[in-house]
Write a protein that holds these residues in place. Structure first.
Motif, short mmCIF file in Angstrom:
data_model
loop_
_atom_site.label_atom_id
_atom_site.label_comp_id
_atom_site.label_asym_id
_atom_site.label_seq_id
_atom_site.Cartn_x
_atom_site.Cartn_y
_atom_site.Cartn_z
N LYS A 5 0.94 -1.23 0.10
CA LYS A 5 0.05 0.03 -0.08
C LYS A 5 0.76 1.20 -0.09
O LYS A 5 0.55 2.15 -0.56
N GLN A 8 1.93 2.55 -3.57
CA GLN A 8 0.93 3.22 -4.23
C GLN A 8 0.96 4.72 -4.24
O GLN A 8 1.21 5.17 -3.14
N GLU A 12 -3.51 7.51 -6.69
CA GLU A 12 -3.93 6.17 -7.48
C GLU A 12 -4.33 5.35 -6.63
O GLU A 12 -4.68 4.35 -6.76
N PHE A 13 -4.34 5.44 -5.15
CA PHE A 13 -4.65 4.43 -4.26
C PHE A 13 -6.07 4.06 -4.24
O PHE A 13 -6.29 2.80 -4.00
N SER A 14 -6.60 5.09 -4.68
CA SER A 14 -8.29 4.73 -4.61
C SER A 14 -8.70 4.30 -5.95
O SER A 14 -9.71 3.95 -6.31
N THR A 15 -7.82 4.56 -7.07
CA THR A 15 -8.25 4.15 -8.46
C THR A 15 -7.82 2.69 -8.95
O THR A 15 -8.70 2.09 -9.44
N TYR A 16 -6.72 2.34 -8.61
CA TYR A 16 -6.26 1.11 -9.15
C TYR A 16 -5.69 0.26 -7.95
O TYR A 16 -5.38 0.78 -6.86
N ALA A 262 -19.01 5.26 -5.26
CA ALA A 262 -18.00 4.73 -4.34
C ALA A 262 -17.12 3.97 -5.04
O ALA A 262 -16.07 3.19 -4.30
N THR A 263 -16.74 4.07 -6.35
CA THR A 263 -15.88 3.17 -7.16
C THR A 263 -15.19 4.03 -7.72
O THR A 263 -15.50 5.20 -8.09
N PRO A 264 -13.96 3.30 -8.44
CA PRO A 264 -12.90 4.24 -9.32
C PRO A 264 -13.76 4.29 -10.74
O PRO A 264 -12.99 4.85 -11.62
#
Lengths: 345, 205
Positions: A5, A8, A12-16, A262-264
């Motif tokens: 983690k 990242q 980008e940590f919440s995208t990919y 709530a999603t990328p």
């Protein structure tokens, strides 16, 4: 995992999904791929090709690189031949650089599933099975033909055999050939994810689950557009459950983006659904899906050595070849530049 | 024709009947020609709009299909389209327009046009096939109308030729022959009268 983690980037940590850790056995292979990545066509080249005045001008922009068409090439068939040759070379390079043979077999299995789909469709509808299959899979076309001719599936690898049996049973439920594809698609997605987990690859797991999500998003919009009554066609194994997409079938195009808040994927769904509603076209959706996947593949840049950059190179190179084919086809047939730019966005 | 004609009263009567028949035929054929022209213009007006619509639909279908084909791997296209599930059956029935047998196409469509899964295919393929499906109705109607127009045009050409032949060749020739026979018979009559008058003069003298 916490180490992963930390690797990242903040944006980008919440995208990919995470791309995993370094594997120093791949130091040479990664270095080679990094060098080859510099030869890939930049996005600006595709935009220039799309904006070119004619097909010949667009083709000229490729003449200095590896996609140069030999002199005397007459039609689009020659260009297609060059593209297929480059794809075969990239796949060969991938196989030679990849130390883990299982990963090579996993990517070769894509062609096995494609061949199986064609063979089963022919066999179940009483048409000659033939031998005109892709030779790039783990199963040779002759072996596949022989297996279907003799109805002896024991010669096929386990995942192909299981997919063939399941798809056949599924087909005979109501003799709808689409069911063959649905079942093979489902089993292919599960096979990919299972193999990724068996290999212990966080990157492959995230990649295949992202691919499942993107396929499901496209399927959702396609089902809405075609007003299809089939709703049990969403693939399992993604980050989002199939029930999530089924819920989306009841929403309008303008509200569907909010479902993914709530999603990328919110942005790509919003853009894709908006374009679909206004232009009756999936070009933007597919372009955005490609872009999201390329974003994930590019996030492997943080890996110094490992199989991730090599896999990313293979997929980005295949994407590059598809984009070249797309732009050249569009220019050859004098399609609107705006459509090309929408697709390659 | 004049050289071979028998200048007799019987021939004159026969020719007069033929003239009457030819005039009636000319009138009927003229009416047929006018009606076929009217129908042809009616069909042609519809065809023009229909053809433009079908061409636009097919162009759109091709455009979408090309984009779909270009963005998919060749083996996936082959697998997706190898076994089509849509079946189109055309039955031809014949109707009669001014005694011209024109086809009337009845279509029977079954199955779904989208015959593949979603994971390895492009959404543009769906759009292309749905557009093609919508174009089917217009395409069949266009084929029917164009065939009708072609058959009516052929019949119109033949009818016009017949009318022209009757109007400019047969009826004038018949009139000329009748006049010729009439003149001949009148001359023979005058000959006869003058001969009789001469005989009368001889007898009186």
């Amino acid at each position: 995992m916490p180490q992963v983690k930390l690797r990242q980037s903040i944006l980008e940590f919440s995208t990919y999904p995470p791309v995993g850790d370094d594997d120093w056995r791949y130091a040479f292979a990664t270095a080679r791929v990094r060098a080859l990545e510099t030869q890939m066509l930049p996005r600006a080249t595709f935009q220039d090709m799309a904006n070119a005045q004619s097909f010949e001008n667009a083709l000229d922009m490729l003449s200095a690189g590896q996609y140069a068409v030999p002199k005397g090439a007459a039609g689009f068939a020659d260009i297609e031949e060059v593209l297929l040759q480059r794809r075969a070379e990239v796949r060969e390079l991938f196989a030679s650089l990849m130390i883990d043979e299982s990963i090579v077999e996993l990517f070769k299995s894509r062609d096995d599933f494609a061949n199986l789909r064609l063979a089963l469709r022919r066999a179940l509808t009483d048409k000659p099975v033939g031998a005109d299959y892709s030779p790039s899979g783990n199963v040779a076309p002759e072996v596949l033909e022989q297996a279907f001719a003799e109805e002896n599936y024991a010669v096929l690898p386990g995942y192909v055999r299981r997919a063939a049996e399941a798809a056949t049973i599924n087909y005979y439920q109501d003799k709808d050939v689409r069911r063959i594809d649905y079942e093979i698609d489902r089993l292919q997605a599960l096979h990919n994810i299972d193999e990724a987990r068996r290999l212990g690859s966080i990157f492959l797991d995230g990649l295949f689950r992202t691919q499942v999500d993107l396929t499901n998003i496209r399927t959702l919009l396609r089902l809405k557009f075609t007003e299809s009554e089939q709703i049990d066609v969403f693939l399992d194994g993604g980050f989002l459950e199939p029930a999530f997409y089924k819920h989306g079938l009841d929403l309008g195009y303008e509200a569907i983006g909010n479902l993914f808040f709530a999603t990328p994927y919110q942005h790509l769904v919003e853009v894709g659904a908006g374009y679909l509603a206004s232009n009756k076209s999936f070009l933007k959706t597919e372009g955005q899906c490609d872009r999201h996947l390329i974003g994930l593949l590019k996030s492997t840049a943080q890996i110094t050595a490992g199989p991730q950059p090599i896999i990313a190179y293979l997929l980005m190179k295949e994407h590059e070849i598809r984009t070249i084919r797309l732009v050249l086809t569009a220019k050859k047939n004098s399609l609107d530049t705006r459509l090309i730019l929408d697709r390659i966005a | 024709m004049l050289a071979n004609v028998n200048a007799t009263r019987m021939e004159l009567l026969r020719l007069r009947k033929r003239v009457a028949l030819a005039s009636r035929g000319h009138r009927l054929l003229s009416e047929k020609r006018d009606e076929i022209s009217r129908r042809l213009i009616q069909i042609a007006r519809g065809i023009s709009l229909l053809r433009k619509r079908v061409e636009a639909q097919l162009l759109e279908t091709c455009r979408r299909f090309m984009m779909a084909r270009a963005s998919m791997e060749p083996e996936h296209i082959k697998a997706a389209l190898a076994v089509p599930t849509k079946k189109l059956t055309l039955t031809v029935q014949f109707a009669s327009i001014m005694n011209v047998k024109v086809p009337h196409l009845l279509k029977e469509i079954s199955g779904r046009i989208i015959c593949y899964g979603f994971a390895t295919t492009s959404g543009e393929m769906d759009v292309a096939l749905i557009a093609l499906e919508k174009a089917f109705d217009d395409l069949v109607e266009l084929a029917e109308k164009e065939k009708q127009a072609a058959l009516l045009a052929t019949e119109l050409r033949m009818t016009r030729r017949r009318v022209n032949v009757l109007e400019h060749v047969i009826i004038p020739e018949l009139h000329e022959t009748i006049r010729f026979i009439f003149d001949k018979l009148a001359e023979a009559e005058r000959d006869n009268i003058s001969r009789l008058m001469k005989i009368t003069d001889i007898i009186r003298a």
